[in-house]
Design an enzyme around this catalytic site. Structure first.
Site, PDB file in Angstrom:
ATOM      1  N   GLU A  99      52.494  40.496  47.213  1.00 23.11           N
ATOM      2  CA  GLU A  99      52.900  41.950  47.141  1.00 23.11           C
ATOM      3  C   GLU A  99      53.554  42.233  48.801  1.00 23.11           C
ATOM      4  O   GLU A  99      53.623  43.428  49.043  1.00 23.11           O
ATOM      5  CB  GLU A  99      51.967  42.911  46.485  1.00 23.11           C
ATOM      6  CG  GLU A  99      50.661  42.817  47.478  1.00 23.11           C
ATOM      7  CD  GLU A  99      50.245  44.196  47.773  1.00 23.11           C
ATOM      8  OE1 GLU A  99      49.868  44.968  47.087  1.00 23.11           O
ATOM      9  OE2 GLU A  99      50.106  44.481  48.987  1.00 23.11           O
ATOM     10  N   CYS A 123      47.796  41.482  42.683  1.00 19.75           N
ATOM     11  CA  CYS A 123      46.781  40.154  43.249  1.00 19.75           C
ATOM     12  C   CYS A 123      46.799  39.060  42.231  1.00 19.75           C
ATOM     13  O   CYS A 123      46.338  38.117  42.550  1.00 19.75           O
ATOM     14  CB  CYS A 123      45.570  40.691  43.256  1.00 19.75           C
ATOM     15  SG  CYS A 123      45.220  41.901  44.491  1.00 19.75           S
ATOM     16  N   ARG A 166      37.915  54.576  40.460  1.00 20.53           N
ATOM     17  CA  ARG A 166      36.623  54.049  39.298  1.00 20.53           C
ATOM     18  C   ARG A 166      37.565  53.296  38.115  1.00 20.53           C
ATOM     19  O   ARG A 166      37.100  52.381  37.426  1.00 20.53           O
ATOM     20  CB  ARG A 166      35.799  54.619  38.979  1.00 20.53           C
ATOM     21  CG  ARG A 166      34.681  55.145  40.122  1.00 20.53           C
ATOM     22  CD  ARG A 166      33.626  55.877  39.418  1.00 20.53           C
ATOM     23  NE  ARG A 166      32.604  56.196  40.554  1.00 20.53           N
ATOM     24  CZ  ARG A 166      31.814  55.308  40.959  1.00 20.53           C
ATOM     25  NH1 ARG A 166      31.490  54.217  40.312  1.00 20.53           N
ATOM     26  NH2 ARG A 166      31.163  55.327  42.031  1.00 20.53           N
ATOM     27  N   HIS A 169      39.143  36.326  40.439  1.00 25.38           N
ATOM     28  CA  HIS A 169      39.742  37.142  41.591  1.00 25.38           C
ATOM     29  C   HIS A 169      38.717  38.019  42.173  1.00 25.38           C
ATOM     30  O   HIS A 169      37.686  38.500  41.447  1.00 25.38           O
ATOM     31  CB  HIS A 169      40.781  38.310  40.933  1.00 25.38           C
ATOM     32  CG  HIS A 169      41.311  39.086  41.956  1.00 25.38           C
ATOM     33  ND1 HIS A 169      41.869  38.562  43.115  1.00 25.38           N
ATOM     34  CD2 HIS A 169      41.459  40.641  42.065  1.00 25.38           C
ATOM     35  CE1 HIS A 169      42.106  39.883  43.651  1.00 25.38           C
ATOM     36  NE2 HIS A 169      41.856  40.886  43.257  1.00 25.38           N
ATOM     37  N   ARG A 189      29.749  39.672  39.416  1.00 24.15           N
ATOM     38  CA  ARG A 189      29.513  40.417  38.140  1.00 24.15           C
ATOM     39  C   ARG A 189      30.112  40.126  37.094  1.00 24.15           C
ATOM     40  O   ARG A 189      29.584  39.872  35.906  1.00 24.15           O
ATOM     41  CB  ARG A 189      29.731  42.259  38.540  1.00 24.15           C
ATOM     42  CG  ARG A 189      28.942  42.898  37.636  1.00 24.15           C
ATOM     43  CD  ARG A 189      28.860  44.429  37.965  1.00 24.15           C
ATOM     44  NE  ARG A 189      29.079  45.138  36.549  1.00 24.15           N
ATOM     45  CZ  ARG A 189      29.701  46.293  36.847  1.00 24.15           C
ATOM     46  NH1 ARG A 189      30.277  46.543  37.854  1.00 24.15           N
ATOM     47  NH2 ARG A 189      30.059  47.074  35.478  1.00 24.15           N
ATOM     48  N   SER A 234      46.501  43.811  39.413  1.00 20.57           N
ATOM     49  CA  SER A 234      46.682  45.159  38.784  1.00 20.57           C
ATOM     50  C   SER A 234      47.912  45.442  38.246  1.00 20.57           C
ATOM     51  O   SER A 234      48.866  44.995  38.720  1.00 20.57           O
ATOM     52  CB  SER A 234      46.331  46.249  40.137  1.00 20.57           C
ATOM     53  OG  SER A 234      45.150  46.295  40.240  1.00 20.57           O
TER      54      SER A 234
END
Lengths: 131, 349
Positions: free
Chosen positions: B81, B113, B200, B235, B244, B297
């Site tokens: 990008e 990404c 968020r 990623h 997580r 994204s």
């Protein structure tokens, strides 16, 4: 315009790929490639790619750079001797100028050399970095 | 016909900035970033390093490991990008520098990404279709976050390159898939210098939905489960998210540790999970199975299952290991130097 795109493109073989000419007669390696061997005047050459490993032969530190390199000072400009005896003049990047020494092992790495302002062409080539 | 990776290489700039040095300038609490996002420092490109230069060095390292004639590369894809030119593909410079021109298909890819893994997906597919003998895919970025924005603590620089082929493989590609929806969590409009993000909203409905979605789709497609893998890499926009996501899927810390570079590298955007994969290949043993899931994204994830072959032992020492690039020869810069290197200072005419 400070960078002529046609001239930049003509230099791609040596600037991008480190292509040199090896004399079929005496074995002298000319970089950039030449049509006539400076050692024996032979005209038969084979294309060879230089090994990027070398050492700093001599160097200076530029504190007052030309306009194209404004913002980079102080930077190190060195004569680097490559493994096959070819000498190239280039910057030594990624190093504290005070830490550069003659004989220091370096390797040539692909870097941005200069650019023609914000809108012009970008010239790429090689700089030495500590090996 | 088996297709897969013939050679791989990575590049990490030597300069680093520590997170507390960024936080201090903006009056932010460094500890909350270090603890909350598990980020400690990030790579910083010098003025003479960009997506193209990093792609060239990473690809040269991949060529060394592949041991192939660059003229056999029939396709070059650079995912980023932060392409230096808005119009003129980074791949043109890359292919010329490698000596792969002129019989080569070339395109620059962009998908936040996951642009790097997009290239890997296409490169592997072209080889599988028999269209080209070898195909090169690179993920590289020198991304920027707006000064003071949360992204500034993570946006970093790095590159990974993979040469795909059907012969002399170091890892076979056993399965690949994509999971993609229209999810406006992060974007940069034309002519804008910095990206915007939806706070968020970048978490559960974006990163986690797509990363977990692709991983589950991939394991179903390949008939595998987490315990079948020696390594997994996701990623890594920060240190916290990939760990997580992996735990939610049933992977252990041990499986993810080797490819988990973001705490000390930052988010290398298109380079993130691909550089993680190079770090894994540096130590993987023949027969090891690797799961890789990217995330870009916008949003989407590409998933890959690789199996390492015995040839890995012959090639891994032919180029620098990723963790050596990450952990040695570091040059720390302060925020002022970082701002200068990243062009954040308004200069006089």
């Amino acid at each position: 315009m400070s960078l002529n795109p046609a001239r930049v493109a003509r230099e791609f073989p040596s600037r991008y790929r480190l292509e040199a000419a090896k004399c079929a007669g005496c074995g002298h390696v000319a970089f950039p490639a030449r049509l006539v061997c400076p050692a024996c005047r032979g005209t038969k050459h084979t294309a060879v790619t230089l090994d990027p490993a070398g050492k700093v032969l001599t160097f200076t530190v530029i504190h007052v750079p030309p306009a194209e390199f404004k913002g980079q000072a102080p930077y190190v400009l060195a004569v680097v001797e490559l493994a096959d005896g070819v000498r190239v003049t280039c910057q030594v990047a990624d190093v504290d100028p005070a830490a550069v020494k003659t004989g220091m092992p370096v390797s040539l790495e692909f870097r941005r050399i200069q650019e023609d302002g914000e809108a012009g062409v970008i010239a790429y080539g090689h700089k030495a970095v500590p090996a | 016909m088996s297709v897969g990776i013939v050679g791989y290489g990575s590049y990490v700039p030597r300069r680093r900035i520590k997170l507390p040095d960024i936080a201090r300038v903006w009056g932010a609490d460094a500890e909350s970033y270090e603890r909350g996002l598990e980020l400690h420092e990030k790579s910083v490109p010098a003025r003479d390093e960009d997506t193209i230069t990093m792609a060239v060095t990473a690809a040269r390292r991949a060529l060394k490991r592949a041991g192939i004639d660059p003229l056999t590369i029939g396709a070059v894809y650079v995912g980023s990008e932060s392409h230096p030119y808005a119009v003129k593909p980074s791949g043109t410079v890359l292919a010329e520098a490698l000596g792969a021109t002129p019989a080569v298909h070339c395109a620059d890819l962009e998908f936040a990404c996951k642009a790097g893994s997009e290239g890997m997906f296409i490169a592997a597919s072209l080889v599988k279709a028999g269209e080209v003998q070898h195909a090169l895919a690179v993920g590289a970025d020198t991304s920027q976050g707006a000064p003071g924005d949360a992204l500034e603590y993570s946006a970093a620089a790095g590159a990974a390159a993979f040469i795909f082929g059907a012969d002399k493989l170091v890892a076979t590609l056993d399965a690949q898939c994509s999971f993609m929806t229209d999810t406006p969590d992060f974007w940069r409009r034309e002519y804008m210098h910095y990206p915007r993000h939806a706070g968020r909203f970048t978490g559960e409905p974006a990163y986690f939905k797509h990363t977990l979605g692709a991983a589950k789709m991939l394991m179903e497609k390949s008939g595998t489960k987490p315990a079948d893998f020696a390594f997994a890499v996701f990623h890594q926009p920060n240190g916290k998210f990939p760990m997580r996501a992996g735990k939610m899927l049933g992977f252990t810390t041990e499986q993810m540790q080797q490819g988990w570079l973001s705490p000390w590298l930052g988010n290398t955007y298109s380079g993130a999970s691909p550089i993680g994969l190079t770090a894994i290949l540096d130590i993987a043993k023949p027969g090891d199975r690797i799961l890789m899931v990217s995330y870009g994204s916008g949003s989407g994830s590409d998933g890959f299952v690789w199996t390492v072959t015995p040839r890995i032992d012959e090639v891994r020492a032919l180029a620098p290991h990723t963790r050596v690039l990450l952990d040695t020869n570091k040059i720390y810069v302060d925020y002022g130097t970082y701002a200068k290197l990243r062009g954040k200072i308004r200069m006089g005419e």
